[in-house]
Design a protein around this motif. Structure first.
Motif, PDB file in Angstrom:
ATOM      1  N   LEU A  33     -21.931 -38.626  20.152  1.00 33.36           N
ATOM      2  CA  LEU A  33     -21.990 -37.284  20.711  1.00 33.36           C
ATOM      3  C   LEU A  33     -22.599 -37.354  22.108  1.00 33.36           C
ATOM      4  CD1 LEU A  33     -23.435 -35.216  17.736  1.00 33.36           C
ATOM      5  CD2 LEU A  33     -21.131 -35.079  18.659  1.00 33.36           C
ATOM      6  N   ASP A  34     -22.156 -36.472  22.996  1.00 35.43           N
ATOM      7  CA  ASP A  34     -22.826 -36.405  24.292  1.00 35.43           C
ATOM      8  C   ASP A  34     -24.188 -35.742  24.084  1.00 35.43           C
ATOM      9  OD1 ASP A  34     -22.697 -33.421  24.916  1.00 35.43           O
ATOM     10  OD2 ASP A  34     -20.578 -33.887  24.567  1.00 35.43           O
ATOM     11  N   ARG A  35     -25.058 -35.850  25.080  1.00 34.49           N
ATOM     12  CA  ARG A  35     -26.432 -35.376  24.941  1.00 34.49           C
ATOM     13  C   ARG A  35     -26.503 -33.886  24.598  1.00 34.49           C
ATOM     14  NH1 ARG A  35     -30.446 -36.341  29.785  1.00 34.49           N
ATOM     15  NH2 ARG A  35     -28.740 -35.243  30.775  1.00 34.49           N
ATOM     16  N   GLY A  36     -25.682 -33.071  25.234  1.00 30.75           N
ATOM     17  CA  GLY A  36     -25.697 -31.643  24.947  1.00 30.75           C
ATOM     18  C   GLY A  36     -25.308 -31.336  23.511  1.00 30.75           C
ATOM     19  N   SER A  37     -24.313 -32.041  22.994  1.00 28.62           N
ATOM     20  CA  SER A  37     -23.891 -31.834  21.607  1.00 28.62           C
ATOM     21  C   SER A  37     -24.969 -32.284  20.629  1.00 28.62           C
ATOM     22  CB  SER A  37     -22.593 -32.582  21.324  1.00 28.62           C
ATOM     23  OG  SER A  37     -21.541 -32.045  22.098  1.00 28.62           O
ATOM     24  N   LYS A  38     -25.650 -33.387  20.946  1.00 25.47           N
ATOM     25  CA  LYS A  38     -26.745 -33.849  20.084  1.00 25.47           C
ATOM     26  C   LYS A  38     -27.843 -32.796  20.016  1.00 25.47           C
ATOM     27  CE  LYS A  38     -26.157 -38.767  20.970  1.00 25.47           C
ATOM     28  NZ  LYS A  38     -26.752 -39.943  21.624  1.00 25.47           N
TER      29      LYS A  38
END
Length: 98
Positions: A33-38
């Motif tokens: 996952l990208d950081r925002g999704s995490k």
């Protein structure tokens, strides 16, 4: 109008599967996952979450972002130790792509 639009169950697919697994009491982790999704997933789960980063700068940034969701002082930051190896074991893995 946009209330609940980013709810994990409403997003469906693997996000909903991950949410349901957590609600069923399973130990899970999400990869790729990208950081925002995490951050979104961590903040969306009504459970204790451990968010692991690769370095102290990323850890502080993650804490600051998560505090935007939960409030200042509600997110802990564990400092790393060079002599500790963390072994992560989970019952189930979800490879979620954003």
């Amino acid at each position: 109008m946009f209330d609940g639009i980013l709810d994990l169950k409403r997003l469906g697919g693997e996000f909903a599967e991950l949410y349901n697994a957590v609600q069923d009491g399973k130990n899970v982790y999400a990869m790729n996952l990208d950081r925002g999704s995490k951050m979104h997933v961590a903040a969306s789960l009504d459970r204790f979450v451990v968010y692991v980063t690769g370095d102290r700068v990323s850890a502080r940034e993650a804490r600051d972002r998560l505090e935007e969701y939960f409030g200042v002082g509600k997110v802990g930051l564990l400092q790393e130790k060079d002599d500790v190896l963390v072994y992560n074991r989970s019952n189930q893995s979800y490879n979620v792509s954003s």
